[in-house]
Design a protein around this motif. Structure first.
Motif, short mmCIF file in Angstrom:
data_model
loop_
_atom_site.label_atom_id
_atom_site.label_comp_id
_atom_site.label_asym_id
_atom_site.label_seq_id
_atom_site.Cartn_x
_atom_site.Cartn_y
_atom_site.Cartn_z
N ARG A 324 -7.85 -11.02 -15.56
CA ARG A 324 -8.27 -10.07 -16.70
C ARG A 324 -8.08 -8.50 -16.16
N LYS A 327 -4.62 -7.53 -16.10
CA LYS A 327 -3.85 -7.57 -17.49
C LYS A 327 -4.48 -5.89 -18.05
N LEU A 328 -5.55 -5.69 -17.92
CA LEU A 328 -6.06 -4.29 -18.34
C LEU A 328 -5.20 -3.21 -17.71
N THR A 395 -15.84 -8.15 -23.78
CA THR A 395 -15.19 -8.82 -24.69
C THR A 395 -13.61 -8.26 -24.65
N ASP A 396 -12.70 -8.78 -25.42
CA ASP A 396 -11.48 -8.12 -25.53
C ASP A 396 -11.53 -6.93 -26.54
N GLU A 397 -12.53 -7.13 -27.62
CA GLU A 397 -12.63 -5.91 -28.23
C GLU A 397 -13.24 -4.72 -27.70
N LEU A 399 -12.54 -4.08 -24.50
CA LEU A 399 -11.79 -3.39 -23.54
C LEU A 399 -10.58 -2.45 -24.58
N GLN A 400 -10.37 -3.20 -25.86
CA GLN A 400 -9.68 -2.41 -26.94
C GLN A 400 -10.08 -1.01 -27.13
#
Length: 415
Positions: A324, A327-328, A395-397, A399-400
């Motif tokens: 992860r 990916k970031l 969470t992905d949120e 990170l976004q």
């Protein structure tokens, strides 16, 4: 009645602290230390205001997992909360011995000794390796003629520990991750010195760079130098074949000494050194940081062992985290951010200008995002950066949210 001058203010003026603090604040070098009110993890709470936390070094968030907390509480009941004294005067608990034996197995060394922090381990090591002390007329040791050669980007604790050595005579820097420069120094020093210690880190905290361990250790072995690898940032992250940098970390078993921190991958507190049995045994007395202060709290030591077993039994925990994190990094690269060259889990977004970095950091705080900010003298001039340490629980949120805000900052400040 004549008013007496404020003695406290007068003394501060003599020492210069008040003026220095005022200038630090004005130039953006100092920010008031914040106070957390809840457990630190994927988020951090300051005075009941929650921030997404990209600054914590406890990246796996192990301390909040139910099984880990349960083990800690049971260990607290079994061992108590404190050792009650220093290692030599009061001793350590069986939890410490079990932890040190486990670390010895993992590092492949002969023995390990733990300290209350990684910083104390580093300071204690250099103190022990350069000490001159007579216990009696027939019992003494003298290593005051030792020479230390450090990577110039080594942690403050290592440079501070060596500050009693005369620069240019007993203390030398080699260019960051440059085995050729190290060999030049060792070739010259080995002609006049028998006791040489080379110190470098596995992963450097500001730029996330990985040491070329094979070449550095080749040079140490060629010229008969002792090697000390500060593996604070790499311990339990890298090494297995399925992960990046496995070839570099395979070399670790060649090092004379390996220092680890338990505050990163393990997520607890404390540090340790593994190495030759007799030398590690003498560190109990000669390091000073073992003799004159208490050890890791017993339930913490026990929980460290528990987490080490867990990470070894379930390598997917770290594998998934590293995937992860990578990916970031890739997303940030695709969005044309200037990042540190090495794709480790430490992600540095290069800002460049110090004042811009301060403004970006302050803007992140205002928008409930906590990041690390490094500027000179922590990094070289013109290389200020924002350091991102992703937490496994984010969470992905979240990170976004970070990515979108950094894009906005990049457009605003042109970095």
């Amino acid at each position: 009645m004549k008013q007496q001058p404020d003695q406290s203010s007068s003394l501060q003026d003599i020492w210069g602290f008040s003026c220095f603090l005022e200038t630090l604040c004005k130039d953006g070098f100092y920010h008031e230390v914040t106070t957390t009110t809840k457990p630190v993890g994927p988020t951090v709470t300051y005075h009941d205001k929650e921030y997404i936390n990209f600054a914590s070094i406890n990246v796996l968030n192990t301390h909040q997992e139910p099984d880990v907390m349960k083990h800690f509480l049971q260990a607290a009941k079994q061992y108590g909360l404190v050792t009650g004294g220093s290692r030599v005067t009061q001793g350590v608990s069986s939890a410490h011995k079990e932890m040190e034996e486990e670390l010895t197995r993992i590092t492949g060394k002969e023995r390990s000794i733990s300290f209350a922090s990684g910083l104390l381990a580093n300071i204690g090591f250099i103190n022990a390796m350069t000490c001159k002390f007579d216990f009696s007329s027939t019992c003494g040791i003298n290593n005051s003629d030792a020479v230390f050669v450090l990577d110039r980007d080594c942690h403050w604790s290592l440079w501070k520990a060596a500050s009693h050595l005369e620069f240019g005579k007993q203390l030398f820097p080699f260019r960051h991750n440059d085995p050729k420069h190290l060999e030049i120094l060792l070739k010259r020093l080995s002609k006049t010195h028998k006791k040489i210690v080379v110190v470098f880190e596995s992963i450097y905290s500001a730029d996330g760079s990985i040491a070329p361990m094979k070449e550095l250790l080749d040079a140490c072995e060629k010229y008969g130098a002792i090697s000390y690898v500060d593996n604070a940032n790499g311990f339990m992250f890298y090494g297995p074949e399925q992960r990046l940098f496995s070839e570099e970390f395979k070399q670790m078993n060649r090092a004379t000494f390996v220092m680890v921190s338990f505050s990163k991958a393990v997520g607890m507190e404390g540090g340790a050194i593994s190495g030759p049995k007799d030398m590690i045994t003498m560190f109990e007395l000669l390091s000073g940081t073992s003799l004159f202060t208490a050890a890791i709290q017993p339930p913490t030591a026990s929980t460290i062992t528990y987490i080490l077993h867990k990470l070894e039994k379930h390598p997917e925990i770290m594998d998934q985290y590293l995937e992860r994190s990578l990916k970031l990094r890739q997303v940030l690269e695709e969005k044309h951010f200037r990042l540190n060259d090495t794709p480790s889990y430490i992600i540095s977004v290069i800002i460049g200008n110090d004042k811009k970095a301060v403004k970006v950091y302050e803007a992140c705080l205002e928008n409930n995002i906590m990041v690390g900010m490094f500027r000179y003298p922590a990094v070289k001039p013109g290389h200020a950066l924002i350091r991102i340490m992703m937490n496994a629980g984010q969470t992905d949120e979240q990170l976004q949210c970070l990515i979108a805000f950094l894009e906005k900052m990049k457009d605003t400040y042109k970095f």
